[in-house]
Every structure is written in C-alpha cells, then in structure tokens.
Design a protein around this motif. Structure first.
Motif, PDB file in Angstrom:
ATOM      1  N   GLY A 104       0.825  -1.205   0.000  1.00  0.00           N
ATOM      2  CA  GLY A 104       0.000   0.000   0.000  1.00  0.00           C
ATOM      3  C   GLY A 104       0.855   1.249   0.000  1.00  0.00           C
ATOM      4  N   SER A 105       0.205   2.380  -0.272  1.00  0.00           N
ATOM      5  CA  SER A 105       0.966   3.631  -0.246  1.00  0.00           C
ATOM      6  C   SER A 105       1.366   3.971   1.188  1.00  0.00           C
ATOM      7  CB  SER A 105       0.193   4.767  -0.899  1.00  0.00           C
ATOM      8  OG  SER A 105      -1.002   4.949  -0.251  1.00  0.00           O
ATOM      9  N   THR A 106       0.671   3.384   2.168  1.00  0.00           N
ATOM     10  CA  THR A 106       1.039   3.613   3.570  1.00  0.00           C
ATOM     11  C   THR A 106       2.478   3.159   3.819  1.00  0.00           C
ATOM     12  OG1 THR A 106      -1.238   3.308   4.240  1.00  0.00           O
ATOM     13  CG2 THR A 106       0.432   3.000   5.952  1.00  0.00           C
ATOM     14  N   TYR A 130      -3.266  14.383   6.098  1.00  0.00           N
ATOM     15  CA  TYR A 130      -3.689  12.996   6.306  1.00  0.00           C
ATOM     16  C   TYR A 130      -2.950  12.483   7.546  1.00  0.00           C
ATOM     17  CZ  TYR A 130      -3.917   7.955   5.489  1.00  0.00           C
ATOM     18  OH  TYR A 130      -4.093   6.602   5.638  1.00  0.00           O
ATOM     19  N   ASN A 175       0.167  16.156  -0.873  1.00  0.00           N
ATOM     20  CA  ASN A 175      -0.882  15.187  -1.189  1.00  0.00           C
ATOM     21  C   ASN A 175      -1.924  15.888  -2.054  1.00  0.00           C
ATOM     22  OD1 ASN A 175      -3.698  13.958   0.711  1.00  0.00           O
ATOM     23  ND2 ASN A 175      -2.813  13.048  -1.111  1.00  0.00           N
ATOM     24  N   ASN A 179      -6.481  14.782   0.851  1.00  0.00           N
ATOM     25  CA  ASN A 179      -7.274  14.306   1.971  1.00  0.00           C
ATOM     26  C   ASN A 179      -6.761  15.073   3.187  1.00  0.00           C
ATOM     27  OD1 ASN A 179      -8.444  12.914   4.081  1.00  0.00           O
ATOM     28  ND2 ASN A 179      -7.302  11.017   3.727  1.00  0.00           N
ATOM     29  N   ASP A 207       2.060  12.225  -2.492  1.00  0.00           N
ATOM     30  CA  ASP A 207       1.073  11.155  -2.363  1.00  0.00           C
ATOM     31  C   ASP A 207      -0.059  11.490  -3.326  1.00  0.00           C
ATOM     32  OD1 ASP A 207      -1.167   9.688  -1.532  1.00  0.00           O
ATOM     33  OD2 ASP A 207      -0.670   9.820   0.605  1.00  0.00           O
ATOM     34  N   ILE A 209      -2.522   9.329  -4.553  1.00  0.00           N
ATOM     35  CA  ILE A 209      -3.412   8.169  -4.686  1.00  0.00           C
ATOM     36  C   ILE A 209      -4.816   8.530  -5.153  1.00  0.00           C
ATOM     37  CG2 ILE A 209      -2.144   6.812  -2.977  1.00  0.00           C
ATOM     38  CD1 ILE A 209      -4.479   7.032  -1.149  1.00  0.00           C
ATOM     39  N   TYR A 210      -5.172   9.828  -5.099  1.00  0.00           N
ATOM     40  CA  TYR A 210      -6.501  10.217  -5.611  1.00  0.00           C
ATOM     41  C   TYR A 210      -6.395  10.847  -6.997  1.00  0.00           C
ATOM     42  CZ  TYR A 210      -7.852   9.345  -0.798  1.00  0.00           C
ATOM     43  OH  TYR A 210      -8.070   8.743   0.414  1.00  0.00           O
ATOM     44  N   SER A 237      -1.139   3.865  -5.300  1.00  0.00           N
ATOM     45  CA  SER A 237      -1.513   2.482  -4.973  1.00  0.00           C
ATOM     46  C   SER A 237      -2.761   2.068  -5.731  1.00  0.00           C
ATOM     47  CB  SER A 237      -1.726   2.330  -3.467  1.00  0.00           C
ATOM     48  OG  SER A 237      -3.034   2.628  -3.088  1.00  0.00           O
ATOM     49  N   SER A 239      -5.333   1.094  -4.125  1.00  0.00           N
ATOM     50  CA  SER A 239      -6.424   1.182  -3.155  1.00  0.00           C
ATOM     51  C   SER A 239      -7.620   2.005  -3.606  1.00  0.00           C
ATOM     52  CB  SER A 239      -5.910   1.797  -1.847  1.00  0.00           C
ATOM     53  OG  SER A 239      -5.076   0.910  -1.177  1.00  0.00           O
ATOM     54  N   LYS A 240      -7.356   3.234  -4.054  1.00  0.00           N
ATOM     55  CA  LYS A 240      -8.462   4.169  -4.289  1.00  0.00           C
ATOM     56  C   LYS A 240      -8.941   4.093  -5.732  1.00  0.00           C
ATOM     57  CE  LYS A 240      -7.585   5.492  -0.095  1.00  0.00           C
ATOM     58  NZ  LYS A 240      -8.461   5.467   1.068  1.00  0.00           N
ATOM     59  N   ARG A 248      -3.638  -3.981  -0.193  1.00  0.00           N
ATOM     60  CA  ARG A 248      -2.339  -3.484   0.273  1.00  0.00           C
ATOM     61  C   ARG A 248      -1.257  -3.610  -0.804  1.00  0.00           C
ATOM     62  NH1 ARG A 248      -3.921  -0.527   2.026  1.00  0.00           N
ATOM     63  NH2 ARG A 248      -2.155   0.108   3.285  1.00  0.00           N
ATOM     64  N   TYR A 325     -13.675  13.110   0.097  1.00  0.00           N
ATOM     65  CA  TYR A 325     -13.967  13.555   1.457  1.00  0.00           C
ATOM     66  C   TYR A 325     -14.589  14.952   1.431  1.00  0.00           C
ATOM     67  CZ  TYR A 325     -10.593   9.884   2.245  1.00  0.00           C
ATOM     68  OH  TYR A 325      -9.938   8.676   2.224  1.00  0.00           O
TER      69      TYR A 325
HETATM   70  N1  PLP Z   1      -2.678   8.468   1.518  1.00  0.00           N
HETATM   71  C1  PLP Z   1      -3.822   9.155   1.656  1.00  0.00           C
HETATM   72  C2  PLP Z   1      -3.841  10.612   1.391  1.00  0.00           C
HETATM   73  C3  PLP Z   1      -4.998   8.493   2.043  1.00  0.00           C
HETATM   74  O1  PLP Z   1      -6.130   9.170   2.165  1.00  0.00           O
HETATM   75  C4  PLP Z   1      -4.958   7.091   2.304  1.00  0.00           C
HETATM   76  C5  PLP Z   1      -6.146   6.349   2.739  1.00  0.00           C
HETATM   77  O2  PLP Z   1      -7.160   6.882   3.083  1.00  0.00           O
HETATM   78  C6  PLP Z   1      -3.730   6.441   2.151  1.00  0.00           C
HETATM   79  C7  PLP Z   1      -2.612   7.151   1.762  1.00  0.00           C
HETATM   80  C8  PLP Z   1      -3.598   4.962   2.391  1.00  0.00           C
HETATM   81  O3  PLP Z   1      -3.518   4.318   1.152  1.00  0.00           O
HETATM   82  P1  PLP Z   1      -3.103   2.788   0.979  1.00  0.00           P
HETATM   83  O4  PLP Z   1      -4.347   1.975   1.104  1.00  0.00           O
HETATM   84  O5  PLP Z   1      -2.551   2.728  -0.426  1.00  0.00           O
HETATM   85  O6  PLP Z   1      -2.089   2.454   1.991  1.00  0.00           O
END
Ligand code: PLP
Length: 394
Positions: A104-106, A130, A175, A179, A207, A209-210, A237, A239-240, A248, A325
C-alpha cells in the motif's frame, strides 16, 4: 521468581510508540461497528471492486503465484506501472531502477521517509494533513514544519511556504488531490513547491493516490515539472483507483539514488507485497481511459448526494475538487469540540465521521470540524442523509 537484576525494570513501549496515538480514523471504524452505524469515517468503498481484477487474482493464486515476489515488485507489475505513467502523463519511468512496490501507499510513504530522512531533518507538511504523516515523521525522526492551507479554498500562502524552508529541510510531503480538504494543487502552487525544493536541495514526497478522482482542475504529477523528476518520490496504490483498499498494493516511483534507499527499507520492513495481488494489479493498470473517466463521474454523483444533505442538516461544507472527502464546519451544532460531536453522531445519530482535530498538530485548530467520506453506495449515502436530518443546529 528469579532474582535476576533486570527484573525490576518496568516493561513499556518505546518512546517513539508512546509519542503518537492509535489512528483516530480506524478507531472510528471500530466504534461504528460496535454501534452498528453507517461508516462515513474511513475511506474504503462499500461497493465491489471490478470483476476482471478479482478474477485475475483468483487465476494468479490458482497458477501458483504464491511465493515471494521480487522484493521491490513483480516485474510484470513494475512494467505495467511504468507503461501507465507513460500513457497517462507521458513520463518515462525505468521499471528496473525507479519503482518499489510496497504494501500500500502507507508502507511506501513510511519506507520513503525512513529511506530519505535522517533523525533531526525537517520535513514540510501542509496542514490539515492525512493523519499518517504525523507518525511517519516521528518514526523517521523528522521534525515536521507545518504550512497552513487557508480556508475556505485551502489556499497556499507562497511567503509562508518559503519561510518553512531552510538548510535543515530534507523533504516536503504533498498530497494532491488532498485528503481531507479535497484541494487539487494548481500548477502555480506546485511550481512554487518545485522552485523551493530546487533552491534548498529538498526531496518532494508526493502522495497522489486520488489522481483519478477529480471534479475540478487537473491532476499534475509533481515529478512532471521541470527539474523535479530527479528529486521526487511519487507514491500511489491500487487502493483508491480500483477500490481495493484491503489488498495493500502500492508503490513509490523515485530516481535510482532514492529508490535504492527505499528498496532496502521496504525489504527489511515487509519483504514484499502479496504476489498474486501484484499480478492482478497488472490487469487493473491496463484498464482503458473510459474506466478512469467513469470513476470520476460516479464519485461526482456521490459527492452531489452528500453535500446538499450535509448543508441541509446544518453543516457548512468545503466543496471538494478531488478525492472523496468533505471537510465540514460544525459550529452551528453548539458542541464543545469535534470529538464530543463525533461521539454524539455515532452513538445517537448512527453515522461515523472523523473528528477534525486528527488532521491538525494542535487539536484546537480542528475542534470545529469533522470529515465525512462519500466513497459509499448511493443508497448508503441516502440512508446517512436520512439519519443526519435528525440533527438539530442552533
Ligand atoms: N494516503 C492518503 C492521502 C490516504 O487518504 C490514504 C487512505 O485513506 C492512504 C494514503 C492509504 O492508502 P493505501 O491503502 O494505499 O495504503
């Protein structure tokens, strides 16, 4: 009992671990499960992921892609990610040297921070942020320097940004789309960031991811600006974009000197992301442009259900231009702070949200705000709207 001299020493967690709390967002999800409410707190979809991707994961498991992938990512997935950057943004990416597939990006973000930042280095962070970026800074020993995004449109003040940089600055975290605010950084703002990174020799960790969830403006990868490719870590990632938050699988794109460092950290943190899911990611990244266009259309429809319902219920909303959001102002409800209001919402109204203070380093700055997510089916959003109508603004 042993009389060993060390038995007197009390057992405790590390100072690092004690210096941040558990995730408020994920805590809200747990509370919501206890109270049986509607979860508009954590950003995970309650609708299915695309069938083709799920079938590809099943096929990969059946084909016995069940052992460790290459630690920095299966070649097929790195090739697909590189091809995608080229197709969508015209960026040249070397899949052999510049990509690190992570859990995941986390994990990509924390690996990037640990790989790039030394204890005591300063890292510029836009606020509200975030919530993970706070603990990421602590874990890497960084000293965060906050730069405010000013309401109502989350404007960036170029002088305040410039004042946050100095010769201790090692990195800046961006980001966009953002978020929790829904802000989409403009080319002008990103150019200001780029100029400062180049002036001070700073790495940008972005970041994105959106990137495909946009209502106004355009998404500009920071790495695509002149002089930024060689100093930017781009995080993303599955994920979104593909509604696969539980898989992940994410990645960091960085010039070789930085990706080498991130690869080492990533290897010893996790070894690698789930191998069969990486194969399925290849199918996801091959989706046609229409998929991404429809993604934004669908999210706009969801936004346009939740926003008027929130206004109607008494919230003042900051209309998001991207991501999924809505930050809201709760002043009209007369609660002492965001946490007591969020608790009331879960316990009495049956809707979970995230207290605004979890996006600020000084809790009082978020005390008049809560964040809703709208990555939910339209019927879920309508059911939440019905419940929120019971709120009584003063
Ligand atoms: N970065 C941001 C800005 C997010 O809002 C989120 C999840 O809400 C994440 C990372 C986590 O992403 P991932 O599921 O790829 O770890």
């Amino acid at each position: 009992m042993s009389s060993h001299p060390f038995t007197e020493r009390s057992i405790s967690g590390s100072k690092k671990a004690e210096s941040f709390t558990e995730s408020v967002i994920r805590e809200m999800t747990r509370l919501c499960q206890i109270h049986g409410g509607i979860n508009l707190a954590q950003g995970f979809p309650d609708f299915p992921a695309p069938d083709e991707i799920k079938e590809a994961a099943v096929a990969a498991i059946r084909a016995d892609v069940n052992q460790y992938a290459i630690t920095w990512g299966a070649k097929s997935l790195r090739d697909a990610i590189a091809e995608n950057y080229n197709r969508v943004y015209g960026m040249d990416v070397d899949p052999e040297r510049e990509l690190v597939v992570c859990c995941g990006s986390t994990e990509a973000m924390v690996s990037a921070m640990l790989g790039v930042v030394d204890p005591g280095d300063e890292v510029v962070v836009f606020e509200p942020f975030y919530e993970n970026y706070g603990p990421d800074a602590i874990l890497s020993g960084a000293v965060p320097r906050y730069v405010t995004l000013h309401e109502p449109d989350w404007r960036l003040d170029p002088d305040e940004l410039a004042a946050a940089f100095n010769d201790r600055t090692r990195a800046i975290i961006i980001n966009t789309p953002n978020n929790p605010t829904g802000k989409v950084f403009t080319r002008e703002e990103l150019s200001q960031v780029a100029a400062l990174c180049q002036k001070w020799g700073v790495v940008a960790i972005t970041d994105e991811i959106y990137e495909h969830i946009l209502y106004e403006g355009e998404h500009i990868p920071l790495a695509s600006l002149d002089g930024m490719r060689e100093r930017t870590v781009t995080i993303n990632s599955l994920s979104k974009t593909y509604s696969l938050t539980g898989w992940r699988v994410g990645w960091a794109l960085a010039p070789p000197v930085l990706s080498d460092a991130i690869r080492k950290v990533h290897d010893f943190l996790t070894v690698g992301a789930a191998a069969p899911l990486q194969e399925a990611g290849v199918v996801a990244l091959g989706f046609p442009d229409e998929y991404y266009r429809q993604l934004s259309v669908d999210y706009r429809a969801r936004r346009d259900i939740l926003l008027p319902a929130l206004e109607e219920a008494g919230f003042s909303c900051y209309k998001p231009n991207g991501a999924y959001y809505v930050m809201t102002d709760i002043s009209r409800f007369g609660f002492p702070d965001d946490v007591s209001f969020s608790r009331h919402l879960i316990e009495k109204i049956g809707v979970a949200v995230v207290p605004g203070s979890s996006f600020y380093h000084r809790p009082e700055d978020g005390a008049r705000k809560v964040r809703f997510t709208f990555c939910k089916r339209e019927e879920t959003l309508r059911a939440a709207a019905d419940k929120l109508a019971a709120l009584k603004p003063s």
